[in-house]
Design a protein around this motif. Structure first.
Motif, mmCIF file in Angstrom:
data_model
loop_
_atom_site.group_PDB
_atom_site.id
_atom_site.type_symbol
_atom_site.label_atom_id
_atom_site.label_comp_id
_atom_site.label_asym_id
_atom_site.label_seq_id
_atom_site.Cartn_x
_atom_site.Cartn_y
_atom_site.Cartn_z
ATOM 1 N N TYR A 1 88.408 33.385 -58.647
ATOM 2 C CA TYR A 1 88.326 33.499 -60.102
ATOM 3 C C TYR A 1 89.581 32.870 -60.742
ATOM 4 O O TYR A 1 89.499 32.079 -61.688
ATOM 5 C CB TYR A 1 88.201 34.990 -60.441
ATOM 6 N N ARG B 1 81.820 35.169 -69.668
ATOM 7 C CA ARG B 1 83.064 34.384 -69.671
ATOM 8 C C ARG B 1 83.308 33.735 -68.314
ATOM 9 O O ARG B 1 83.748 32.602 -68.218
ATOM 10 C CB ARG B 1 84.234 35.289 -70.071
ATOM 11 N N TYR B 2 82.969 34.475 -67.249
ATOM 12 C CA TYR B 2 83.117 33.965 -65.880
ATOM 13 C C TYR B 2 82.189 32.752 -65.693
ATOM 14 O O TYR B 2 82.602 31.700 -65.175
ATOM 15 C CB TYR B 2 82.770 35.106 -64.926
ATOM 16 N N LEU C 1 89.387 29.110 -60.631
ATOM 17 C CA LEU C 1 88.566 28.549 -61.711
ATOM 18 C C LEU C 1 89.364 28.487 -63.010
ATOM 19 O O LEU C 1 89.343 27.482 -63.726
ATOM 20 C CB LEU C 1 87.328 29.420 -61.943
ATOM 21 N N LEU D 1 83.584 29.710 -67.433
ATOM 22 C CA LEU D 1 84.616 29.030 -66.648
ATOM 23 C C LEU D 1 83.987 28.153 -65.573
ATOM 24 O O LEU D 1 84.395 27.006 -65.362
ATOM 25 C CB LEU D 1 85.524 30.063 -65.957
ATOM 26 N N ALA D 2 82.979 28.717 -64.882
ATOM 27 C CA ALA D 2 82.339 27.992 -63.791
ATOM 28 C C ALA D 2 81.604 26.759 -64.311
ATOM 29 O O ALA D 2 81.697 25.662 -63.729
ATOM 30 C CB ALA D 2 81.374 28.907 -63.046
ATOM 31 N N ASP E 1 81.350 30.368 -58.271
ATOM 32 C CA ASP E 1 82.418 29.401 -57.966
ATOM 33 C C ASP E 1 81.934 28.272 -57.059
ATOM 34 O O ASP E 1 82.684 27.347 -56.779
ATOM 35 C CB ASP E 1 83.667 30.104 -57.393
ATOM 36 N N SER F 1 82.245 25.182 -67.096
ATOM 37 C CA SER F 1 83.252 24.272 -67.609
ATOM 38 C C SER F 1 83.796 23.393 -66.481
ATOM 39 O O SER F 1 83.953 22.184 -66.629
ATOM 40 C CB SER F 1 84.382 25.080 -68.247
ATOM 41 N N GLU F 2 84.056 24.022 -65.346
ATOM 42 C CA GLU F 2 84.558 23.281 -64.174
ATOM 43 C C GLU F 2 83.597 22.141 -63.817
ATOM 44 O O GLU F 2 84.005 20.997 -63.620
ATOM 45 C CB GLU F 2 84.713 24.252 -62.999
ATOM 46 N N ASN G 1 88.347 42.882 -65.341
ATOM 47 C CA ASN G 1 88.191 42.614 -66.764
ATOM 48 C C ASN G 1 89.538 42.611 -67.481
ATOM 49 O O ASN G 1 89.698 41.966 -68.517
ATOM 50 C CB ASN G 1 87.261 43.681 -67.376
ATOM 51 N N SER H 1 92.091 25.893 -62.806
ATOM 52 C CA SER H 1 91.477 24.577 -62.824
ATOM 53 C C SER H 1 91.164 24.160 -64.256
ATOM 54 O O SER H 1 91.419 23.022 -64.663
ATOM 55 C CB SER H 1 90.211 24.606 -61.975
ATOM 56 N N GLU H 2 90.625 25.093 -65.033
ATOM 57 C CA GLU H 2 90.299 24.833 -66.434
ATOM 58 C C GLU H 2 91.549 24.350 -67.190
ATOM 59 O O GLU H 2 91.510 23.348 -67.907
ATOM 60 C CB GLU H 2 89.759 26.115 -67.078
ATOM 61 N N LEU I 1 79.032 41.066 -58.960
ATOM 62 C CA LEU I 1 79.857 39.937 -59.408
ATOM 63 C C LEU I 1 80.112 38.974 -58.249
ATOM 64 O O LEU I 1 80.013 37.762 -58.380
ATOM 65 C CB LEU I 1 81.199 40.435 -59.955
ATOM 66 N N SER J 1 86.321 27.064 -72.920
ATOM 67 C CA SER J 1 87.477 26.936 -73.818
ATOM 68 C C SER J 1 87.147 26.028 -75.000
ATOM 69 O O SER J 1 87.762 26.091 -76.049
ATOM 70 C CB SER J 1 88.665 26.392 -73.051
ATOM 71 N N ASP K 1 90.570 34.382 -68.372
ATOM 72 C CA ASP K 1 89.860 33.366 -69.154
ATOM 73 C C ASP K 1 90.612 32.970 -70.422
ATOM 74 O O ASP K 1 90.191 32.046 -71.121
ATOM 75 C CB ASP K 1 88.406 33.785 -69.464
ATOM 76 N N PHE L 1 81.788 40.033 -69.491
ATOM 77 C CA PHE L 1 82.681 39.463 -68.472
ATOM 78 C C PHE L 1 81.964 38.355 -67.706
ATOM 79 O O PHE L 1 82.504 37.273 -67.486
ATOM 80 C CB PHE L 1 83.144 40.561 -67.510
ATOM 81 N N PHE M 1 85.841 46.748 -61.503
ATOM 82 C CA PHE M 1 85.466 45.912 -62.639
ATOM 83 C C PHE M 1 86.497 46.005 -63.761
ATOM 84 O O PHE M 1 86.864 45.000 -64.358
ATOM 85 C CB PHE M 1 84.082 46.280 -63.181
ATOM 86 N N PHE N 1 87.869 37.436 -54.122
ATOM 87 C CA PHE N 1 87.137 37.126 -55.359
ATOM 88 C C PHE N 1 88.120 36.767 -56.474
ATOM 89 O O PHE N 1 87.934 35.786 -57.193
ATOM 90 C CB PHE N 1 86.277 38.326 -55.779
ATOM 91 N N TRP O 1 83.748 19.413 -66.468
ATOM 92 C CA TRP O 1 84.964 18.595 -66.344
ATOM 93 C C TRP O 1 84.816 17.575 -65.221
ATOM 94 O O TRP O 1 85.216 16.416 -65.357
ATOM 95 C CB TRP O 1 86.182 19.474 -66.039
ATOM 96 N N GLN O 2 84.236 18.048 -64.102
ATOM 97 C CA GLN O 2 84.068 17.137 -62.966
ATOM 98 C C GLN O 2 83.164 15.965 -63.336
ATOM 99 O O GLN O 2 83.432 14.824 -62.980
ATOM 100 C CB GLN O 2 83.489 17.886 -61.772
ATOM 101 N N TRP P 1 92.505 20.851 -66.024
ATOM 102 C CA TRP P 1 91.605 19.832 -66.593
ATOM 103 C C TRP P 1 91.993 19.525 -68.029
ATOM 104 O O TRP P 1 92.003 18.368 -68.444
ATOM 105 C CB TRP P 1 90.153 20.304 -66.565
ATOM 106 N N GLN P 2 92.312 20.582 -68.785
ATOM 107 C CA GLN P 2 92.677 20.370 -70.189
ATOM 108 C C GLN P 2 93.932 19.524 -70.304
ATOM 109 O O GLN P 2 94.026 18.633 -71.139
ATOM 110 C CB GLN P 2 92.888 21.717 -70.874
#
Lengths: 267, 267
Positions: free
Chosen positions: B166, A165-166, B169, A169-170, A32, A172-173, B27, B172-173, A26, A136, B32, A162, B23, B162, A176-177, B176-177
Motif C-alpha cells: 500500500y 481511495r485504495y 502504491l 491509488l491503484a 496492487d 492511478s498507478e 485507515n 509511486s503516485e 482488503l 490525486s 493517500d 478506504f 482496519f 499489505f 501513469w504507466q 509519478w507526479q
C-alpha cells in the motif's frame, strides 16, 4: 503514550490474527497487481469480494472514460438475478462524482434527498453506499453497493471509502504507466533537443554568419566572397536538415501493424 | 455461494464495526494524502501508528535515494530510548531489498540464517518483521519493526506486507507526479515538434531546393540564378533559425531564483 493505549495496541496486534475479517477482504482485493491489461478482471474480482464482505445484493464499479462519460466496468449480483437491470441510483452516483464525498443512504425508499429517483422503489432497496474512487488528479469513478435489507452504518461507509481511495491509488498507478508509455517518445525528443542544444546553436551560428556574408557578397557583386562563404554554409545546412528531420522522425509514434509472414524466411 | 458463506459475509460486515482494529490502523495511516512536500511527516506518522499497532519496540522506514543508497527516512522508538542506535539488522534489510519477499525472524538471537548479524544480540531482539515497499517499477525500500518479546507470526507478517504494498502504491503516485512535473517541458517540446512537423518539412524542402540552385549557379557562374534563389533561401533560413532557437529555448528548464524585491514598485 499512556499505559492504557499500550494495552490496546498489544491487543490490536492479536486482532489481526483472530478477527481481521476486514483486513482479509482488503488483502484479497489484489489491487496492487492491477495492470492496463487485467483492469476489468481485477476490478470484477475485487467487487465480488466487496459484495460478499458487505453482504450486498448488488455491486457496481463505474469509471469515467476518456470522454468523461461514466461507464459501468464491473457488476456483481448475489443470488440468481443474473443479467438483472442496473439497480444503482444515478442521483447518488452523480452526487458522489460531484462532491467526491462518500454517501450512505439509509431507508432508501423513504429518503427525502433521493425521492425523485425511482431506482430505490423499483428494486425495493433498503440501504445503499456509494464512495468515490479518488486519484490525486480527480474523481475517477465510484464503487456502489446496495441491499434490500437495512444493515449498514457509518463504520461500513468508512471501510468502503478506504477501498475507494485504495482503488484510486491503484488505478492511478496504471494510468501513469500508460501515460509514461505514450510520452516516452515525446520525452526522448525533448531530451535529445536539450542535449543537442549546444551543437545546434553552433550550426545556427555558422549558418547565420555565412549567410550574412553571402548576402553582402551578392549585393555588392563580390562573387569570390559568396563562393567562399557558401562552402561553409552548404555543409552546415545539410547537417541542420538531417538533424531536424531525424528529430521529427524519432518523435513520431508508429502504430504496430501486424501482418502474416513466412517466419522461416525471416529467420 | 452457499448458505454458510452468506452467514459469514454478514458477520464480516459487522466485524468492521466492532473488531476492526487492523482496519482502523490502516485507515489512520493517511497514505493517500502523501505529497512530495509532506512525505517525511506522513511516513513518520504512519510508522508511529504501525509501531503502536504491532506493539513493536522499534520501527524504521528505509528508502532508496536517487543514487540507490538506502536512507532511513523514519524511525520510531517506544518507551524512552529516545535517540537510540538503529537496532535494525542490515542482513535482514538487504535480504528483503534483494528478494522483495517479506521476512519474519522468530527467535532472532538464535536464528541460524542471521547468526552473523550482531544487531539481534546487541539489542536483545526477540522477533523482527521486515517487508518490502514495492512499487510496480522496483523495491523502493522496506518497513522494519522489531521487539524484545516474541509475539509475531505469519498473520502479522501478512498485515505488514499489505502495508508495504500500500505504501509502495502511495509513494509511486508521488514519484509519478514529480516525474510528470520534470517532464512537462520535455513533453511540450516533443509535442510542439510533432505538431510543427509539417511546416518544418516545408521549410526544409524550400531551403533544400533553393540551396541546390544556389550551388549550381555558383559553380556555373550564373549569378542571376544565384540571386533569385537566395531570395527564397534567405527568409526560410531565418524562419528555420527562429523556430529551432525557440524550441530549444522552450524546452530548457529554468530554476526559480527567489530574490528580494520592492513589491510596491512591481504592482
Amino acid at each position: 503514550m499512556t499505559e492504557s493505549s499500550k494495552e490496546i495496541s498489544v491487543q490490536n496486534a492479536t486482532a489481526a490474527n483472530t478477527g481481521g475479517h476486514t483486513f482479509c477482504m482488503l488483502n484479497s482485493l489484489g489491487l496492487d497487481s492491477l495492470t492496463t491489461e487485467n483492469t476489468e478482471n481485477v476490478l470484477n474480482e475485487a467487487l465480488s469480494a466487496i459484495v460478499e464482505h458487505f453482504g450486498a445484493d448488488h455491486g457496481y464499479i463505474v469509471l469515467k472514460d476518456d470522454k468523461g462519460e461514466l461507464v459501468n466496468v464491473a457488476s456483481t449480483y448475489r443470488g440468481e438475478q443474473g443479467e438483472a437491470q442496473m439497480t444503482a441510483s444515478d442521483a447518488v452516483i452523480d452526487k458522489v462524482m460531484e462532491t467526491s464525498a462518500a454517501v450512505l443512504v439509509e431507508n432508501a425508499m423513504q429518503n427525502p434527498e433521493f425521492v425523485g429517483d425511482v431506482s430505490f422503489q423499483r428494486f425495493n432497496i433498503g440501504t445503499a453506499i456509494c464512495v468515490a474512487i479518488k486519484t490525486s488528479q480527480s474523481t475517477a469513478g465510484v464503487i456502489y453497493i446496495d441491499s434490500t435489507g437495512s444493515k449498514w452504518d457509518n463504520s461500513h461507509l468508512e471501510v468502503l471509502d478506504f477501498i475507494g481511495r485504495y482503488m484510486g491509488l491503484a488505478l492511478s498507478e496504471v494510468r501513469w504507466q500508460k501515460k509514461q508509455r505514450e510520452n516516452k517518445r515525446l520525452i526522448a525528443t525533448g531530451t535529445a533537443a536539450l542535449q543537442l542544444s549546444h551543437s545546434v546553436k553552433n550550426m545556427l551560428q555558422m549558418i547565420g554568419g555565412a549567410a550574412e556574408i553571402v548576402d553582402f557578397g551578392l549585393r555588392t557583386n563580390q562573387i569570390h566572397r559568396v563562393k567562399k562563404s557558401w562552402e561553409i554554409l552548404k555543409p552546415n545546412l545539410e547537417r541542420m536538415r538531417k538533424y531536424t528531420l531525424e528529430m521529427l522522425d524519432y518523435s513520431k509514434d508508429r502504430p504496430i501493424k501486424p501482418a502474416n509472414c513466412n517466419f522461416n524466411r525471416i529467420i
